[in-house]
Design a protein around this motif. Structure first.
Motif, mmCIF file in Angstrom:
data_model
loop_
_atom_site.group_PDB
_atom_site.id
_atom_site.type_symbol
_atom_site.label_atom_id
_atom_site.label_comp_id
_atom_site.label_asym_id
_atom_site.label_seq_id
_atom_site.Cartn_x
_atom_site.Cartn_y
_atom_site.Cartn_z
ATOM 1 N N CYS A 182 0.831 -1.208 0.000
ATOM 2 C CA CYS A 182 0.000 0.000 0.000
ATOM 3 C C CYS A 182 0.862 1.253 0.000
ATOM 4 C CB CYS A 182 -0.973 0.005 1.169
ATOM 5 S SG CYS A 182 -0.187 -0.117 2.781
ATOM 6 N N TYR A 183 2.043 1.157 0.642
ATOM 7 C CA TYR A 183 2.919 2.325 0.691
ATOM 8 C C TYR A 183 3.428 2.642 -0.704
ATOM 9 C CZ TYR A 183 6.898 5.302 1.617
ATOM 10 O OH TYR A 183 7.786 6.342 1.596
ATOM 11 N N ARG A 184 3.789 1.573 -1.417
ATOM 12 C CA ARG A 184 4.279 1.747 -2.782
ATOM 13 C C ARG A 184 3.180 2.352 -3.656
ATOM 14 N NH1 ARG A 184 4.221 -1.433 -7.309
ATOM 15 N NH2 ARG A 184 5.772 -0.802 -8.840
ATOM 16 N N ASN A 185 1.973 1.844 -3.486
ATOM 17 C CA ASN A 185 0.858 2.367 -4.275
ATOM 18 C C ASN A 185 0.606 3.841 -3.997
ATOM 19 O OD1 ASN A 185 0.532 -0.121 -5.412
ATOM 20 N ND2 ASN A 185 -1.120 -0.756 -4.038
ATOM 21 N N GLN A 186 0.804 4.183 -2.742
ATOM 22 C CA GLN A 186 0.633 5.576 -2.339
ATOM 23 C C GLN A 186 1.676 6.457 -3.037
ATOM 24 O OE1 GLN A 186 -1.657 7.062 -0.616
ATOM 25 N NE2 GLN A 186 -0.632 9.051 -0.601
ATOM 26 N N ARG A 187 2.896 5.942 -3.020
ATOM 27 C CA ARG A 187 4.001 6.683 -3.640
ATOM 28 C C ARG A 187 3.748 6.858 -5.145
ATOM 29 N NH1 ARG A 187 8.715 5.979 -5.999
ATOM 30 N NH2 ARG A 187 8.320 3.763 -6.236
ATOM 31 N N ILE A 188 3.271 5.783 -5.760
ATOM 32 C CA ILE A 188 2.963 5.828 -7.185
ATOM 33 C C ILE A 188 1.910 6.894 -7.464
ATOM 34 C CG2 ILE A 188 1.786 4.534 -9.014
ATOM 35 C CD1 ILE A 188 3.324 2.038 -7.996
#
Ligand SMILES: [Zn+2]
Length: 212
Positions: A57-63
């Motif tokens: 989810c953190y990666r998705n947020q960053r994306i």
């Protein structure tokens, strides 16, 4: 520390809640609960090393943030991206034979659900602006981060074979496309042109192969 003793430990947004034995890897993986509520099985050492800190989810947020930040490029990049996919995967596309037909692919990272976002992310990190054009370094290679770069039109036109346009029999194609058509390697055609051969002679003279 034994894997079992790690239950309850917190790594970033993840808390280890149990262990899952992986038969194939012959080791325990951590069952983790993420702050966002997702559960995920994760390789224990990537938790310890800090390589994995959330369920994704953190990666998705960053994306999402990158996406917003570079929203200004979105339109043209999206057009470029759709063009790539068409050339490589739609046999009805007029340029398919030079791409998909030659087995030029798009890397996994740039396909799939996050494909466009990954492509855009890479583009922005690699100096994309609206003046530039996407170039493959190895013309027989795939569309992937290792084989692509954003360059000025001028560089691309000067770049060996890829995009130099030549007209023969009232048809204009790139040297790479001509190469395909006449069955002579693009490199050879390019060298001939550089030597001052006419386009006609370059495309119609059978290559002498001394190497075989
Ligand atoms: Zn999460």
């Amino acid at each position: 520390m034994k894997a079992i003793d790690r239950i309850g430990q917190i790594y970033g947004k993840l808390t280890i809640t149990g262990l899952v034995y992986n038969e194939k890897a012959k080791r325990n993986y951590a069952l983790c609960k993420c702050e966002c509520g997702n559960e995920k099985v994760i390789y224990i050492s990537s938790l310890i090393k800090g390589a994995t800190t959330s369920c994704g989810c953190y990666r998705n947020q960053r994306i999402k943030e990158t996406c917003e930040k570079h929203g200004m490029y979105k339109t043209r990049l999206n057009k470029e991206y759709r063009g790539l996919k068409q050339r490589c995967y739609n046999p009805k596309n007029s340029r398919y034979k030079y791409y998909g037909g030659k087995n030029i692919n798009i890397c996994d990272e740039w396909l799939g659900k996050d494909g466009f976002i990954n492509f855009m992310d890479w583009s922005v990190e690699n100096g994309y602006n609206d003046e530039l054009t996407l170039d493959r370094i190895n013309v027989d290679g795939d569309y992937s981060p290792d084989n692509c770069r954003w360059v000025t039109m001028k560089i691309q036109c000067n770049n060996r074979t890829t995009s130099r346009f030549e007209t023969f029999n009232n048809e204009t194609k790139t040297v790479a496309e001509w190469a395909d058509e006449v069955g002579i390697k693009a490199d050879i055609i390019y060298k001939r042109l550089k030597r001052g051969w006419s386009i006609e002679k370059s495309l119609t003279t059978p290559p002498v192969n001394n190497k075989k």
